[in-house]
Design an enzyme around this catalytic site. Structure first.
Site, short mmCIF file in Angstrom:
data_model
loop_
_atom_site.label_atom_id
_atom_site.label_comp_id
_atom_site.label_asym_id
_atom_site.label_seq_id
_atom_site.Cartn_x
_atom_site.Cartn_y
_atom_site.Cartn_z
N LYS A 1 -113.46 -33.62 -68.72
CA LYS A 1 -114.52 -34.38 -68.04
C LYS A 1 -115.42 -35.07 -69.05
CE LYS A 1 -118.44 -32.80 -66.61
NZ LYS A 1 -119.55 -32.08 -65.95
N ASP B 1 -116.52 -34.67 -61.80
CA ASP B 1 -117.64 -33.74 -61.76
C ASP B 1 -117.76 -33.17 -60.35
OD1 ASP B 1 -118.77 -35.74 -60.23
OD2 ASP B 1 -120.63 -35.85 -61.39
#
Length: 315
Positions: free
Chosen positions: A183, A201
């Site tokens: 991420k 997320d």
């Protein structure tokens, strides 16, 4: 004489108009007639529902899913033409550090904390050689400050020793840095290097599942499933559009369904507040007339009516 067609049978439900009329903004699904020979074990309630014309939702084909997903992204691009990463940064080093610090806290709190950090330690060399206790004190407002101090000092040391003090521009190199996962790596690649990536997320995970783009729950599987629906060139801005919408309108606990412009395209419409006036009170950041998360937001955000966040301790 042939029977007349039912009115509106050729019109697509949900033309993309903003929700707010108070009517349910969901597509009507076609009904199926009961089969001529129902299975012997079919229960009476099911028979009765079918005989009365109860709606049965047809499975969405992959082609239809791709079209709907891309239309959602196009409409989000019109709603948030100023979408951007909501962490303040001036270079790749600042972005990777800020992204690591954003775990388990808000981008706003990170943005209020990093000015002091980067003023004292502007380079990887500076942060790698810092006194841990001094760094911990600066990072205390972000929570988990001891672990975060270890991560940002560790990644700074790795940058100095393995990459000549420069943030690498490859996924396989970024994920080797302490505290950096996929991420964080995609945030850096997409926003500091212009290389496409999907940022999975919590907001992204929540919305793509609500929209039935995927049933996956693991970030890497979500990334793969959603990535397959869009051209690679769309991935970075798609992430911004979805995250912006999740933070402003499609909240975790109480989505503002009645104020959502993409309600006609949403299979989960009605999970949140559908009354337009009540829904408007749930809007956040610039949509609700409040400051955003960046102290130094892009000019396009300010031009759209967004307000910068206050510095730490203000107000």
């Amino acid at each position: 004489m042939p029977a007349k067609k039912a009115a509106g049978s050729g019109k697509a439900a949900g033309s993309g108009k903003a929700a707010g009329s108070g009517k349910a903004a969901v597509k009507k699904v076609a009904t199926r007639r009961a089969p001529s020979k129902a299975p012997a074990d079919e229960d009476a309630a099911s028979k009765d529902a079918v005989s009365k014309g109860a709606a049965v939702r047809k499975p969405e084909s992959h082609t239809a899913l791709v079209r709907r997903a891309r239309r959602v992204n196009r409409e989000l691009a019109e709603i948030y033409p100023y979408a951007h990463p909501e962490l303040d940064f001036e270079n790749p080093f600042q972005l990777v550090v800020a992204t690591v610090l954003s775990a388990q806290t808000t981008d706003l709190r990170v943005n209020q904390t990093t000015p002091a950090l980067f003023a004292k330690y502007p380079t990887p060399e500076d942060l790698a050689a810092a006194d841990p206790e001094e760094v911990e004190e600066i990072l205390r407002p972000t929570g988990f400050f001891r672990a975060k101090t270890k991560s940002v000092m560790g990644l700074s040391k790795a940058l100095v020793e393995e990459f000549g003090g420069e943030v690498p521009g490859r996924l396989e190199d970024l994920v080797k840095l302490p505290g950096v996962g996929r991420k964080t790596a995609f945030v850096v690649l997409g926003n500091a290097f212009g290389r496409p990536g999907i940022t999975v997320d919590t907001h992204f995970q929540r919305l793509v599942r609500r929209w039935k783009w995927t049933e996956a729950t693991e970030p890497d599987k979500i990334e793969a499933a959603v990535g397959a629906l869009f051209p690679k060139s769309d991935w970075t801005m798609l992430s911004h559009h979805v995250i912006f919408h999740g933070r402003r309108i499609c909240h975790a606990r109480k989505p503002a369904c009645g104020a959502c412009p993409i309600a006609p395209l949403c299979p989960a419409y009605g999970e949140g507040e559908t009354d337009p006036e009540k829904a408007k009170k749930l809007l956040k950041y610039e949509k609700g007339g409040f400051p955003g998360q960046r102290l130094n937001p892009p000019q396009s955000y300010l031009d759209a009516g967004g307000r910068p966040a206050p510095p730490l301790g203000a107000g």
